[in-house]
Design a protein around this motif. Structure first.
Motif, PDB file in Angstrom:
ATOM      1  N   LEU A  57       0.827  -1.213   0.000  1.00 28.72           N
ATOM      2  CA  LEU A  57       0.000   0.000   0.000  1.00 28.72           C
ATOM      3  C   LEU A  57       0.860   1.262   0.000  1.00 28.72           C
ATOM      4  O   LEU A  57       0.539   2.245  -0.677  1.00 28.72           O
ATOM      5  N   VAL A  58       1.963   1.243   0.760  1.00 24.95           N
ATOM      6  CA  VAL A  58       2.833   2.416   0.779  1.00 24.95           C
ATOM      7  C   VAL A  58       3.525   2.586  -0.575  1.00 24.95           C
ATOM      8  O   VAL A  58       3.647   3.698  -1.088  1.00 24.95           O
ATOM      9  N   MET A  59       3.950   1.473  -1.179  1.00 25.85           N
ATOM     10  CA  MET A  59       4.597   1.578  -2.490  1.00 25.85           C
ATOM     11  C   MET A  59       3.625   2.136  -3.522  1.00 25.85           C
ATOM     12  O   MET A  59       4.006   2.955  -4.362  1.00 25.85           O
ATOM     13  N   TYR A 107      10.150   4.511  -3.223  1.00 30.28           N
ATOM     14  CA  TYR A 107       9.888   3.527  -2.176  1.00 30.28           C
ATOM     15  C   TYR A 107      11.195   2.982  -1.573  1.00 30.28           C
ATOM     16  O   TYR A 107      11.421   3.094  -0.375  1.00 30.28           O
ATOM     17  N   PHE A 108      12.041   2.419  -2.410  1.00 31.57           N
ATOM     18  CA  PHE A 108      13.329   1.909  -1.909  1.00 31.57           C
ATOM     19  C   PHE A 108      14.305   3.066  -1.757  1.00 31.57           C
ATOM     20  O   PHE A 108      14.239   4.055  -2.466  1.00 31.57           O
ATOM     21  N   ALA A 122       8.245   2.241   3.848  1.00 33.14           N
ATOM     22  CA  ALA A 122       7.086   1.667   4.551  1.00 33.14           C
ATOM     23  C   ALA A 122       7.405   1.353   6.008  1.00 33.14           C
ATOM     24  O   ALA A 122       6.497   1.225   6.831  1.00 33.14           O
ATOM     25  N   ASP A 123       8.690   1.231   6.332  1.00 35.57           N
ATOM     26  CA  ASP A 123       9.068   0.952   7.724  1.00 35.57           C
ATOM     27  C   ASP A 123       9.061   2.206   8.595  1.00 35.57           C
ATOM     28  O   ASP A 123       9.231   2.112   9.812  1.00 35.57           O
TER      29      ASP A 123
END
Length: 197
Positions: free
Chosen positions: A126-128, A136-137, A155-156
């Motif tokens: 969902l965050v990506m 994202y990365f 996402a973390d």
């Protein structure tokens, strides 16, 4: 006498020696190690500590999500959260939080662990979808020492905890925050000489 006192939280029951768990399968373990702490440097050099702990997490096939130095029961402690793959499963992760209170010849560690179950990877997906794969990365926040295990991604971040209140990473952070407010350290342990590598 165990170094940690007042670490029992509502809803947690003893399930084994020095092991407490709740209905969400969040596990709290106070552990005493009667040997010189396995830390790369003292708690006063945070940058070197973060790099060293990140490297150790990679060696375990995981990744260090965050590490800082905070007071626990009036003692300086290393607070860290690591993510690791679930053993013997193709998907899913476990999140391992700990407060490490190091002394010259021993250490007290308060662990908080929770693992994904059922549908895994929802938070990440969902965050990506929200930020896009390009954002994202990211490089590991503590430098290249943290790369090589599980990937570092946004996402973390604690900023997403509110959107995923039941996620094991969110719950580990919450339980650690609750513990930090109430845990006390036995005066005898507190008085021991500090860790100096």
């Amino acid at each position: 006498m165990h170094p940690f006192q007042h670490f029992l939280l509502p809803g947690f029951n003893q399930v084994a020696a020095d092991t407490w768990a709740n209905d969400e399968r969040i596990v709290v373990q106070p552990v005493f190690f009667n040997l010189v702490p396995d830390l790369p440097t003292s708690l006063t050099d945070l940058t070197a500590l973060q790099k060293g702990m990140a490297k150790m997490a990679v060696a375990q096939g995981g990744a260090l999500i965050e590490a800082d130095v905070v007071p626990v029961g009036g003692q300086p402690a290393l607070r860290q959260i690591i993510k690791v793959k679930l053993p013997n499963q193709p998907h899913g992760q476990a999140f391992l939080g700990s407060y490490i209170v190091p002394k010259a010849t021993c250490s007290a560690v308060l662990r908080v662990q929770a693992a994904e179950s059922g549908m895994t990877g929802q938070r990440e997906a969902l965050v990506m979808a929200k930020v896009g794969p390009a954002n994202y990365f990211r490089p590991h926040p503590y430098g290249p020492e943290g790369d090589g295990g599980l990937p570092s991604h946004v996402a973390d971040d604690a900023a997403y905890d509110a959107q995923f209140p039941q996620h094991p990473l969110t719950r580990v952070r919450q339980v650690m925050a609750q513990l930090a407010q109430q845990v006390q350290v036995h005066p005898g342990f507190a008085a021991l000489p500090p860790f100096a590598p």
